[in-house]
Design a protein around this motif. Structure first.
Motif, PDB file in Angstrom:
ATOM      1  N   ASN A 123       0.856  -1.194   0.000  1.00 16.81           N
ATOM      2  CA  ASN A 123       0.000   0.000   0.000  1.00 16.81           C
ATOM      3  C   ASN A 123       0.886   1.236   0.000  1.00 16.81           C
ATOM      4  OD1 ASN A 123       0.668  -0.626   2.778  1.00 16.81           O
ATOM      5  ND2 ASN A 123      -0.870   0.883   3.401  1.00 16.81           N
TER       6      ASN A 123
ATOM      7  N   TRP B 159       1.805   5.553   1.258  1.00 20.54           N
ATOM      8  CA  TRP B 159       1.630   6.639   2.205  1.00 20.54           C
ATOM      9  C   TRP B 159       0.332   7.362   1.842  1.00 20.54           C
ATOM     10  CZ3 TRP B 159       7.022   9.527   1.978  1.00 20.54           C
ATOM     11  CH2 TRP B 159       8.013   8.670   2.480  1.00 20.54           C
ATOM     12  N   LEU B 160      -0.194   8.058   2.820  1.00 18.54           N
ATOM     13  CA  LEU B 160      -1.415   8.818   2.573  1.00 18.54           C
ATOM     14  C   LEU B 160      -1.118   9.978   1.630  1.00 18.54           C
ATOM     15  CD1 LEU B 160      -4.331   9.233   3.330  1.00 18.54           C
ATOM     16  CD2 LEU B 160      -3.597  10.356   5.428  1.00 18.54           C
TER      17      LEU B 160
ATOM     18  N   THR C 289      -0.203   1.187   8.431  1.00 19.63           N
ATOM     19  CA  THR C 289      -1.616   1.039   8.102  1.00 19.63           C
ATOM     20  C   THR C 289      -2.237  -0.097   8.902  1.00 19.63           C
ATOM     21  OG1 THR C 289      -1.048   1.825   5.917  1.00 19.63           O
ATOM     22  CG2 THR C 289      -3.201   0.769   6.161  1.00 19.63           C
ATOM     23  N   TYR C 290      -3.322   0.227   9.610  1.00 21.43           N
ATOM     24  CA  TYR C 290      -3.940  -0.786  10.482  1.00 21.43           C
ATOM     25  C   TYR C 290      -5.356  -1.153  10.044  1.00 21.43           C
ATOM     26  CZ  TYR C 290      -6.562   3.007  12.671  1.00 21.43           C
ATOM     27  OH  TYR C 290      -7.412   4.056  12.885  1.00 21.43           O
TER      28      TYR C 290
ATOM     29  N   LEU D 153      -8.069  -1.722   6.353  1.00 27.56           N
ATOM     30  CA  LEU D 153      -8.261  -1.749   4.899  1.00 27.56           C
ATOM     31  C   LEU D 153      -9.739  -1.912   4.597  1.00 27.56           C
ATOM     32  CD1 LEU D 153      -5.570  -4.404   3.947  1.00 27.56           C
ATOM     33  CD2 LEU D 153      -5.466  -1.989   3.320  1.00 27.56           C
TER      34      LEU D 153
ATOM     35  N   TRP E 126     -11.771   5.602   4.088  1.00 27.19           N
ATOM     36  CA  TRP E 126     -11.367   4.481   4.940  1.00 27.19           C
ATOM     37  C   TRP E 126     -12.497   3.741   5.631  1.00 27.19           C
ATOM     38  CZ3 TRP E 126      -7.184   7.619   8.121  1.00 27.19           C
ATOM     39  CH2 TRP E 126      -6.107   7.927   7.271  1.00 27.19           C
TER      40      TRP E 126
ATOM     41  N   THR F  18      -2.669   4.987   9.985  1.00 21.93           N
ATOM     42  CA  THR F  18      -3.780   5.256   9.076  1.00 21.93           C
ATOM     43  C   THR F  18      -4.502   3.973   8.683  1.00 21.93           C
ATOM     44  OG1 THR F  18      -2.368   4.979   7.148  1.00 21.93           O
ATOM     45  CG2 THR F  18      -2.532   7.197   8.064  1.00 21.93           C
ATOM     46  N   ARG F  19      -5.596   4.177   8.002  1.00 25.70           N
ATOM     47  CA  ARG F  19      -6.266   3.058   7.340  1.00 25.70           C
ATOM     48  C   ARG F  19      -6.136   3.298   5.834  1.00 25.70           C
ATOM     49  NH1 ARG F  19     -11.728   2.431  10.945  1.00 25.70           N
ATOM     50  NH2 ARG F  19     -12.421   1.132   9.205  1.00 25.70           N
ATOM     51  N   GLU F  20      -6.658   2.383   5.062  1.00 28.25           N
ATOM     52  CA  GLU F  20      -6.532   2.503   3.602  1.00 28.25           C
ATOM     53  C   GLU F  20      -7.886   2.297   2.966  1.00 28.25           C
ATOM     54  OE1 GLU F  20      -4.705   2.727   0.816  1.00 28.25           O
ATOM     55  OE2 GLU F  20      -2.606   2.823   1.470  1.00 28.25           O
TER      56      GLU F  20
END
Lengths: 510, 510
Positions: free
Chosen positions: A230, A232-233, A241-242, A244, A343, A446-448
């Motif tokens: 994945n 970076w934001l 990232t925790y 998805l 997200w 972050t999340r994705e």
């Protein structure tokens, strides 16, 4: 394991009692290893770029059945590379026939490439996952250079080509990390297992079953899984990232006439499948991004105040989104709204239509059979099967209302679950330290919005933590034209990967 | 001219007074010539099929700019053929640059091939028009055989390949007619002028101007124009065609992000151009075929009782339509409704989308710029410019309502006027006799839903009658996959063409 791994001398071991002294020695020792490793990575840069270039040259598009042999070719390329680098127990795991719908009968799925580096029972074992297949790409889509010939832009210090960031760059990164250790004369602090698949861009077909089969076989004893697939934001601050979103990909088919028709002769007297399909597609989502399929919103977990607060500190702004899209086409303008809709809320995208006229110029055809392609990004607590039923019911209902003599059906092409993890476990903590060492800043957690459905499978089947460790930036153009990976991210990413393995080896928990 | 053309001996001329005797002699004389000509056509069948096969092999797709050189190559192929057959004054008329929008800058239009056979001032002059360009085609569209390699199906007695019926088959038919006359030792009863263009499938760009320029030049003295570029209504009964719909082809473009985006990362936070475009396309026409663009229906000439009666006698049924579409997807079930909606009412067809995902499989892309393609078949009294304004206003209005940050525009790609003629003039009467001689039945007088915009230009510029003389059948699949021409229609069509020239030469009127 800890002392051995750090190579603390027996002399030091005897006198070292207070934790603070031990930690200082460890840190000093680590620092010296990191210096060697990072220097080695810098020195090997040309070789790493060359390896990536060779990999990018193979058009391993899993979504294009006619290119399946190229996907297989890339698997063999990886086997060669792994073998040269001293990986052992290299296995190509065959996954059997691709399930329908396929155009080519008896189409074989591409193999999964398994291998090991080290098999020391006193070390922790980290499974690294990557995918060697890529999204479709062609010069006509608007690429500045051939997508399957990597272009190194010396001025912008980036590498352009399909797969550079998604996911061939990060995947070869793991190979490079091993090479850097060898060149630096630094022992790998963990046992490494590679799991490289060739079907990620097409739903990871067959991988769930393989992971289940190998959980007590090849993957036995895995302590942590690390996935670098994945981004970076934004473009400046590293992230871990925790979470998805999942993805359910659908195809609605409308068919009528036996073959394409001339619109002069038949226009106005036959029910056109593309007209029906357009009515259905236009009923799925509105221009504000609102999903119009009844019942979807009701499945979304409500936003809590605690969760809302998490978004406040993240380094992101509307400008970042506009920079990434190269436009001012944002549906939301507040940071929190943008991130949440990326997200933690579902989205529905229309991807295109198969079977209709799609070239430049003008063709006066009435297409006989058209497939509308769309997908829904899923979030807690959307149930995939329930969602599919809602989508199918919706499409059937809209089509029935049209009163068309054509035939219509909607099928799930593939689905992958969403995933949310604890960002404070040992793996994330090690990765955070590694990131700080390399980039000098604490990463954002972050999340994705994207999907790596296999994340959840690894977590459930191997009963271990999964870490998402991005290498590229938010503007890399994964799935788009001119996909690129900045050389600084490639090099920095491999340093983070290396340091992560050492910090994780040190940690007391798994 | 009449007696000379018939070669009546001076002896007979002196004694022949009653009209009935003269007619009998003429008929006998014609019959003998037709016997020779028809025998010659039958004998030359293998050569004619070979010529068509060679022409089909050149992928002269005018709508695909990358194939423009192939279109030009086919023009040169025709020049060679005409030259070999003894045509004279062969000229390639260049039409200059293709007007925008084009992808290739400075793209030249394909040339028009002009030539003559005979230049006897005592004979009538017939201009025969055909087009050597074809619609796009590829094996992946679902063809049973390579579209640009003609396949002769001996069992079904047909020739399959792009252009066999539209319009390479009929076009080479005129060359064959001249060859048959020569082989039979029968003098051509008229001066023939060929006008073969290479841009018909893409709006006949540049041809209007050429006809205007040559009306007092190359085309001076033309008595009648014959166009063989349409089809029988069904599969059994020959027809002559006295009306055509026009066509206005439009492209609506919606663009937003600078490049295609990943639907995982950006889904839900950017306004998707394809979502906006789908809303616009779905607002143009409903599944019952009703055009939803306000003001179009109001421009259609009202149906008179006299006109309605014309439809009653035509040999056609719902079964014919279903046979031609290979389905039961008709919007109307009564013969008159079907024919009127095909011929005298406008229709709006959606053709496809450029810029979106269009292959098989799944691609999770948000397309950045998409072009929706649609066309409206026009009829009396729709004004093209007024229609374009209505369409643009409609699209702009629908888009404005969406409140999207994307950009949207609608452009006319090309237009061509509708045409209606008197089916009882000399040219139609000659063609009716010829058809009766060859097929043994009176032809139906029909109109066509398709467009040959140049028909009207010929009529207006050359101030003469235009005849539409179809060769192929209603199920030939023009513009579709597996386009074919039955060998019996190819041979029969050339016999009708030949006989038409003789009957027309005989007629007292132009």
């Amino acid at each position: 394991m800890l002392t051995r791994a750090l190579g603390i001398s027996s002399c030091l071991r005897r006198i070292a009692t207070p934790n603070t002294i031990r930690r200082t020695i460890m840190t000093t020792n680590l620092q010296s290893r990191f210096d060697k490793l990072f220097g080695s990575i810098d020195a090997l840069k040309p070789a790493f770029i060359e390896r990536l270039g060779k990999a990018v040259e193979i058009p391993a598009v899993s979504g294009d059945e006619t290119l399946r042999q190229q996907v297989v070719k890339k698997a063999h390329f990886l086997v060669d590379q792994l073998s040269t680098l001293g990986f052992t127990d290299i296995q190509l795991k065959h996954l059997g026939k691709q399930p329908p719908p396929t155009s080519i009968p008896d189409l074989q799925l591409p193999p999964v490439v398994l291998s090991r580096f080290g098999n020391d029972p006193s070390k922790k074992t980290v499974l690294v996952y990557g995918h060697y297949d890529v999204q479709p790409a062609s010069l006509e889509d608007g690429w500045d250079t051939e997508p399957f010939k990597m272009f190194v832009d010396e001025k912008l210090q980036l590498m352009r080509g399909r797969g550079t960031t998604d996911d061939t760059g990060p995947l070869t990164g793991w190979l490079n990390v091993v090479q850097a250790h060898k060149n630096a004369g630094v022992e790998l602090p963990v046992n490494l297992i590679t799991c490289f698949e060739g079907m990620e861009e097409s739903g990871s077909l067959g991988l769930d079953e393989l992971i289940a089969r190998e959980s007590q076989g090849y993957f036995k004893g895995v302590d942590a899984v690390c996935i670098s697939d994945n981004y970076w934001l934004g473009t400046k601050k590293p992230v871990l990232t925790y979470g998805l979103r999942g993805v359910n990909y659908y195809q609605t088919t409308v068919e009528g006439p036996a073959a394409d028709l001339h619109s002069g002769i038949f226009g106005g007297v036959v029910a056109e499948p593309l007209v029906d399909l357009t009515q259905i597609l236009s009923s799925l989502v509105d221009s504000k991004g609102k999903i119009l399929v009844e019942g979807v919103d009701e499945m979304v977990a409500p936003l809590t105040e605690k969760e809302r607060k998490l978004y406040e500190s993240i380094d992101f702004s509307l400008d970042d989104l506009n920079a990434a899209t190269g436009s001012e086409t944002a549906l939301y303008h507040k940071k929190e709204d943008i991130l949440m809709h990326r997200w933690r809320y579902p989205s529905l995208s229309l991807h295109g239509i198969e079977g209709a006229f799609s070239s430049s110029g003008a063709k006066t055809v009435i297409p006989a059979k058209v497939h509308g392609k769309f997908s829904i990004r899923t979030v807690p607590d959307i149930d995939s099967a329930k969602l599919t039923k809602l989508v199918q019911d919706h499409c059937n209902k809209v089509f029935a209302k049209l009163g068309s003599p054509n035939r219509c059906s909607t099928e799930l092409v593939h689905d992958g679950n969403y995933w949310v993890s604890d960002p404070h476990n040992a793996s994330f903590t090690a990765a955070a330290k590694a990131t700080k060492d390399v980039y000098g800043v604490e990463p954002d957690f972050t999340r994705e919005g994207g999907s790596i459905p296999i994340t959840l499978t690894f977590q459930d089947q191997l009963k271990c933590n999964v870490l998402l460790l991005p290498m590229g930036r938010g503007d890399d153009g994964a799935h788009s034209i001119n996909e690129k990976l900045d050389i600084s991210n490639f090099i920095g990413g491999m340093k983070v990967m290396s340091a992560y393995l050492h910090y994780y080896a040190e940690s007391k928990e798994n």
